[in-house]
Design a protein around this motif. Structure first.
Motif, PDB file in Angstrom:
ATOM      1  N   PHE A   1      47.259 -29.701  40.958  1.00  0.00           N
ATOM      2  CA  PHE A   1      48.256 -29.800  42.020  1.00  0.00           C
ATOM      3  C   PHE A   1      47.573 -30.219  43.312  1.00  0.00           C
ATOM      4  N   LEU A   2      48.210 -31.129  44.034  1.00  0.00           N
ATOM      5  CA  LEU A   2      47.762 -31.563  45.350  1.00  0.00           C
ATOM      6  C   LEU A   2      48.779 -31.027  46.339  1.00  0.00           C
ATOM      7  N   THR A   3      48.320 -30.169  47.247  1.00  0.00           N
ATOM      8  CA  THR A   3      49.253 -29.540  48.165  1.00  0.00           C
ATOM      9  C   THR A   3      48.723 -29.596  49.588  1.00  0.00           C
ATOM     10  N   GLY A   4      49.558 -29.156  50.530  1.00  0.00           N
ATOM     11  CA  GLY A   4      49.210 -29.208  51.944  1.00  0.00           C
ATOM     12  C   GLY A   4      50.427 -29.596  52.760  1.00  0.00           C
TER      13      GLY A   4
ATOM     14  N   THR B   1      46.714 -36.131  28.530  1.00  0.00           N
ATOM     15  CA  THR B   1      46.901 -36.969  29.707  1.00  0.00           C
ATOM     16  C   THR B   1      46.510 -36.209  30.970  1.00  0.00           C
ATOM     17  N   THR B   2      45.754 -36.840  31.837  1.00  0.00           N
ATOM     18  CA  THR B   2      45.409 -36.246  33.131  1.00  0.00           C
ATOM     19  C   THR B   2      46.643 -36.301  34.032  1.00  0.00           C
ATOM     20  N   VAL B   3      46.954 -35.198  34.707  1.00  0.00           N
ATOM     21  CA  VAL B   3      48.163 -35.109  35.535  1.00  0.00           C
ATOM     22  C   VAL B   3      47.778 -34.635  36.942  1.00  0.00           C
ATOM     23  N   LEU B   4      48.238 -35.382  37.950  1.00  0.00           N
ATOM     24  CA  LEU B   4      48.044 -35.008  39.354  1.00  0.00           C
ATOM     25  C   LEU B   4      49.402 -34.993  40.025  1.00  0.00           C
ATOM     26  N   VAL B   5      49.819 -33.818  40.492  1.00  0.00           N
ATOM     27  CA  VAL B   5      51.143 -33.623  41.073  1.00  0.00           C
ATOM     28  C   VAL B   5      51.023 -33.186  42.526  1.00  0.00           C
ATOM     29  N   ALA B   6      51.587 -33.972  43.437  1.00  0.00           N
ATOM     30  CA  ALA B   6      51.664 -33.581  44.843  1.00  0.00           C
ATOM     31  C   ALA B   6      52.962 -32.813  45.061  1.00  0.00           C
ATOM     32  N   THR B   7      52.869 -31.618  45.633  1.00  0.00           N
ATOM     33  CA  THR B   7      54.068 -30.802  45.841  1.00  0.00           C
ATOM     34  C   THR B   7      53.869 -29.814  46.981  1.00  0.00           C
ATOM     35  N   HIS B   8      54.998 -29.452  47.619  1.00  0.00           N
ATOM     36  CA  HIS B   8      55.011 -28.375  48.616  1.00  0.00           C
ATOM     37  C   HIS B   8      55.392 -27.039  47.986  1.00  0.00           C
TER      38      HIS B   8
ATOM     39  N   VAL C   1      44.322 -28.376  44.672  1.00  0.00           N
ATOM     40  CA  VAL C   1      43.531 -29.004  45.734  1.00  0.00           C
ATOM     41  C   VAL C   1      44.400 -29.022  46.982  1.00  0.00           C
ATOM     42  N   HIS C   2      43.951 -28.330  48.016  1.00  0.00           N
ATOM     43  CA  HIS C   2      44.711 -28.221  49.260  1.00  0.00           C
ATOM     44  C   HIS C   2      44.150 -29.197  50.286  1.00  0.00           C
TER      45      HIS C   2
END
Length: 219
Positions: free
Chosen positions: A32-35, A188-195, A208-209
């Protein structure tokens, strides 16, 4: 799988969207990509799609330095990446089948292969019975599942998603995140940007913040 070293992206007069970002995501990870808004999440995804080029530093995927790819190489690379948007981006006048098979059709994939693969990915997201429906006839959750099926059509090694549950209610958001978890389980590699911190907690994957374009500890 994904590696950035000293990655920076500026706009205008030294306005940093990303600043000296060093990050590694292994093949087969779910991250997860957050911030906060403006932290650089979407900019990083755009760099990974080669919609933007770095100002400084490097971003590599599968050992390929994305900044050095030619136009033809960019197109070939994008076939190995699936992207899911917050607002679905389905073509209103095309059926579910046509929306999912569109990229394969453009690439000249044989019609029989298009049909087989489209059915397979729609079955994977539970919508094989909606092949001839149009987006307006689907719920928000169904539309996002069609968008995920479209992202899976070329059997990508990497899935990128930018706020994929932003327009969905909590129950549908959990359903969509379960789909991503199942996709990841297949390798499968997964990258999700979310709040959405509740989804992050529920899914229990690495976070990852980003803050002011740099990676830091989650708040």
């Amino acid at each position: 799988m994904i590696e950035t070293r000293g990655l920076s992206k500026t706009y205008g007069r030294g306005v940093y969207a990303l600043r000296d970002l060093t990050l590694t995501i292994d093949k087969g990870e779910f991250v997860f990509l957050t911030g906060p808004s403006g932290a650089g999440k979407t900019t990083l995804l755009r760099l990974l799609l080669v919609q933007e080029r770095p100002t400084e530093g490097e971003v590599t995927v599968g050992g390929r330095n994305l900044a050095r790819l030619t136009a033809a190489e960019v197109q070939a690379y994008r076939r190995s990446v699936g992207f899911v948007f917050q607002d679905f981006k389905l073509v209103p006048r095309k059926t579910v089948f046509e929306n999912v098979s569109f990229v394969m059709r453009v690439l000249g994939t044989p019609v029989e292969v298009q049909r087989r693969r489209t059915y397979q990915v729609l079955k994977q997201v539970g919508l094989q019975h909606r092949l001839q429906a149009y987006p307006a006839e689907l719920s928000g959750g169904e539309q996002q599942r069609v968008a995920i099926a479209r992202a899976l059509a070329n059997e990508p090694s990497l899935i990128l998603a930018d706020e994929p549950t932003g327009n969905l209610d909590p129950d549908l958001s959990v359903e969509i995140m379960t789909l991503f978890r199942d996709i990841n389980a297949s390798g499968t590699t997964v990258l999700v940007a979310t709040h959405d911190r509740s989804l992050i907690t529920l899914t229990g994957r690495r976070v990852v913040h980003l803050e002011h374009g740099q990676a830091g500890a989650p708040a």
